[in-house]
Design an enzyme around this catalytic site. Structure first.
Site, PDB file in Angstrom:
ATOM      1  N   ASP A  18       0.663  -1.140  -0.033  1.00  0.00           N
ATOM      2  CA  ASP A  18      -0.125   0.056   0.043  1.00  0.00           C
ATOM      3  C   ASP A  18       1.026   1.395   0.047  1.00  0.00           C
ATOM      4  O   ASP A  18       2.046   1.263   0.494  1.00  0.00           O
ATOM      5  CB  ASP A  18      -0.858   0.029   1.350  1.00  0.00           C
ATOM      6  CG  ASP A  18      -1.991   1.165   1.037  1.00  0.00           C
ATOM      7  OD1 ASP A  18      -2.421   1.357   0.128  1.00  0.00           O
ATOM      8  OD2 ASP A  18      -2.465   1.277   2.197  1.00  0.00           O
ATOM      9  N   ARG A  22      -0.041   7.745  -2.930  1.00  0.00           N
ATOM     10  CA  ARG A  22       0.708   8.740  -1.848  1.00  0.00           C
ATOM     11  C   ARG A  22       2.336   8.991  -2.435  1.00  0.00           C
ATOM     12  O   ARG A  22       2.627  10.080  -2.277  1.00  0.00           O
ATOM     13  CB  ARG A  22       0.658   8.425  -0.507  1.00  0.00           C
ATOM     14  CG  ARG A  22      -0.681   8.623   0.144  1.00  0.00           C
ATOM     15  CD  ARG A  22      -0.965   8.124   1.417  1.00  0.00           C
ATOM     16  NE  ARG A  22      -1.334   6.500   1.280  1.00  0.00           N
ATOM     17  CZ  ARG A  22      -1.472   5.898   2.418  1.00  0.00           C
ATOM     18  NH1 ARG A  22      -1.531   6.032   3.559  1.00  0.00           N
ATOM     19  NH2 ARG A  22      -1.972   4.606   2.007  1.00  0.00           N
ATOM     20  N   GLU A  65     -12.618  -4.424  -3.550  1.00  0.00           N
ATOM     21  CA  GLU A  65     -12.979  -2.832  -3.282  1.00  0.00           C
ATOM     22  C   GLU A  65     -12.321  -1.894  -4.300  1.00  0.00           C
ATOM     23  O   GLU A  65     -12.815  -0.830  -4.201  1.00  0.00           O
ATOM     24  CB  GLU A  65     -13.070  -2.684  -1.992  1.00  0.00           C
ATOM     25  CG  GLU A  65     -13.832  -3.641  -1.179  1.00  0.00           C
ATOM     26  CD  GLU A  65     -13.486  -4.986  -0.876  1.00  0.00           C
ATOM     27  OE1 GLU A  65     -12.515  -5.318  -1.018  1.00  0.00           O
ATOM     28  OE2 GLU A  65     -14.533  -5.703  -0.765  1.00  0.00           O
ATOM     29  N   ASN A  66     -11.199  -2.385  -4.851  1.00  0.00           N
ATOM     30  CA  ASN A  66     -10.462  -1.207  -5.577  1.00  0.00           C
ATOM     31  C   ASN A  66     -11.339  -0.963  -7.069  1.00  0.00           C
ATOM     32  O   ASN A  66     -11.274   0.080  -7.523  1.00  0.00           O
ATOM     33  CB  ASN A  66      -9.049  -1.665  -6.052  1.00  0.00           C
ATOM     34  CG  ASN A  66      -8.099  -1.785  -4.919  1.00  0.00           C
ATOM     35  OD1 ASN A  66      -7.348  -2.678  -4.986  1.00  0.00           O
ATOM     36  ND2 ASN A  66      -8.222  -0.620  -3.926  1.00  0.00           N
TER      37      ASN A  66
HETATM   38  C1  IPE Z   1      -5.450  -2.746  -0.143  1.00  0.00           C
HETATM   39  O1  IPE Z   1      -5.185  -1.474  -0.189  1.00  0.00           O
HETATM   40  C2  IPE Z   1      -5.493  -3.339  -1.686  1.00  0.00           C
HETATM   41  C3  IPE Z   1      -4.115  -3.395  -2.195  1.00  0.00           C
HETATM   42  C4  IPE Z   1      -2.815  -3.042  -1.887  1.00  0.00           C
HETATM   43  C5  IPE Z   1      -4.230  -3.870  -3.491  1.00  0.00           C
HETATM   44  P1  IPE Z   1      -6.317  -0.247  -0.559  1.00  0.00           P
HETATM   45  O2  IPE Z   1      -5.518   1.007  -0.414  1.00  0.00           O
HETATM   46  O3  IPE Z   1      -7.170  -0.437  -1.277  1.00  0.00           O
HETATM   47  O4  IPE Z   1      -6.987  -0.252   1.065  1.00  0.00           O
HETATM   48  P2  IPE Z   1      -7.860   0.793   1.721  1.00  0.00           P
HETATM   49  O5  IPE Z   1      -8.760   1.418   0.915  1.00  0.00           O
HETATM   50  O6  IPE Z   1      -6.953   1.799   2.135  1.00  0.00           O
HETATM   51  O7  IPE Z   1      -8.203   0.090   2.947  1.00  0.00           O
HETATM   52  C1  IPE Z   2      -1.549   0.241  -3.434  1.00  0.00           C
HETATM   53  O1  IPE Z   2      -1.603   1.487  -3.496  1.00  0.00           O
HETATM   54  C2  IPE Z   2      -1.898  -0.291  -4.764  1.00  0.00           C
HETATM   55  C3  IPE Z   2      -3.196  -0.757  -5.044  1.00  0.00           C
HETATM   56  C4  IPE Z   2      -4.196  -0.536  -4.301  1.00  0.00           C
HETATM   57  C5  IPE Z   2      -3.522  -1.283  -6.361  1.00  0.00           C
HETATM   58  P1  IPE Z   2      -2.795   2.726  -3.450  1.00  0.00           P
HETATM   59  O2  IPE Z   2      -3.107   3.168  -4.833  1.00  0.00           O
HETATM   60  O3  IPE Z   2      -3.664   2.190  -2.574  1.00  0.00           O
HETATM   61  O4  IPE Z   2      -2.028   3.884  -2.908  1.00  0.00           O
HETATM   62  P2  IPE Z   2      -2.563   5.090  -1.595  1.00  0.00           P
HETATM   63  O5  IPE Z   2      -2.902   4.096  -0.567  1.00  0.00           O
HETATM   64  O6  IPE Z   2      -3.561   5.642  -2.422  1.00  0.00           O
HETATM   65  O7  IPE Z   2      -1.276   5.859  -1.441  1.00  0.00           O
HETATM   66 MG    MG Z   3      -4.083   2.309  -0.629  1.00  0.00          MG
END
Ligand code: IPE
Ligand code: IPE
Ligand code: MG
Length: 243
Positions: A18, A22, A65-66
């Site tokens: 994660d 950011r 959920e993505n």
């Molecule tokens: C979890 O991260 C999913 C992946 C890393 C693929 P998210 O960024 O989607 O999780 P939340 O929304 O902060 O819980």
């Molecule tokens: C994790 O990074 C990768 C996926 C969820 C695919 P994020 O895209 O969630 O990055 P942040 O949490 O917005 O920084």
């Molecule tokens: Mg994230």
């Protein structure tokens, strides 16, 4: 070094990668650049894990959920993942990595990508060094629902199903449960990742954003893990997980 009796050994490490978005935003870059940097970090970590002879690695690539993200981001993530598979799968295969994809078969993954995933699984199926599970279009609750549906469609007596029954219908039933789950970016939550499998896993949350996660961080979290005492509800290492 002599191993202490209850020193924890890690055969399966899982990552919630994660913080890509950011990382990019902090640098004034588009989020897609964060995902690119995250993929580079992943391959570096896979190299390090391979050198450490880690048997199982699971990474969270895209959650069910993505889909709540804007369409341009999900489109980009899917295009990027397809390219990544095509460009780098040979590298993994030559290294002896067996690749599995774990996720819902709900038809939301474009056919071209799911074909490449299938092909990658087949091409790497004889490899035995490191098993890499990529959780993609993955949700932990959904995985349990899918397992129960399979049991039902096989005519299993649902009134008498056991934990072992559900376990044997998970997406990758041969994988042992993770010993250690690492989440980067400072968020202290699981976000629907492997909820069944991590009932007794050790958890580590780090303030580092995923693209900045290095093999040094990996060595540190593994060293910390080795000092943990896993009890499984018993006393001082006398018990172990039964499934
Ligand atoms: C979890 O991260 C999913 C992946 C890393 C693929 P998210 O960024 O989607 O999780 P939340 O929304 O902060 O819980
Ligand atoms: C994790 O990074 C990768 C996926 C969820 C695919 P994020 O895209 O969630 O990055 P942040 O949490 O917005 O920084
Ligand atoms: Mg994230």
């Amino acid at each position: 070094m002599v191993m202490e009796m209850n020193e924890a050994t890690c055969d399966h490490i899982a990552f919630v990668m994660d913080g890509n978005g950011r990382w990019a935003t902090q640098k004034g870059l588009p989020r897609s650049k964060g995902h690119e940097a995250g993929a580079d970090a992943l391959f570096e970590i896979l190299d390090a894990l391979h050198q450490l002879k880690m048997k199982w690695v699971t990474v969270y690539g895209f959650s069910t959920e993505n889909w709540n993200r804007p369409e341009d981001e999900t489109d980009q993530l899917f295009d990027f993942s397809s390219q990544l598979i095509l460009n780098r799968r040979n590298e993994l295969i030559e290294k002896g990595v067996r690749v599995y994809f774990a996720g819902s078969n709900d038809g939301r993954i474009p056919k071209a990508l799911s074909d490449e995933m299938k092909k990658t699984q087949e091409l790497s199926a004889k490899n035995t060094d490191t098993n890499l599970i990529v959780a993609f279009n993955y949700g932990g609750r959904n995985e349990v629902v899918d397992a129960v549906r399979q049991l039902a469609s096989n005519g299993t007596d649902l009134a008498n199903i056991s934990e072992a029954d559900i376990s044997s219908y998970l997406y990758v039933p041969e994988a042992p449960y993770p010993d250690l789950v690492v989440r980067t970016s400072g968020e202290c939550r699981i976000s629907n990742f492997l909820i069944w499998q991590i009932a007794y896993s050790e958890l580590k949350f780090l303030d580092v954003l995923w693209p900045d996660f290095t093999p040094e961080h990996l060595h540190e979290v593994l060293a910390e893990y080795e000092q943990r005492e896993r009890r499984y509800g018993g006393l001082n290492g006398e018990s172990s997980e039964t499934l």
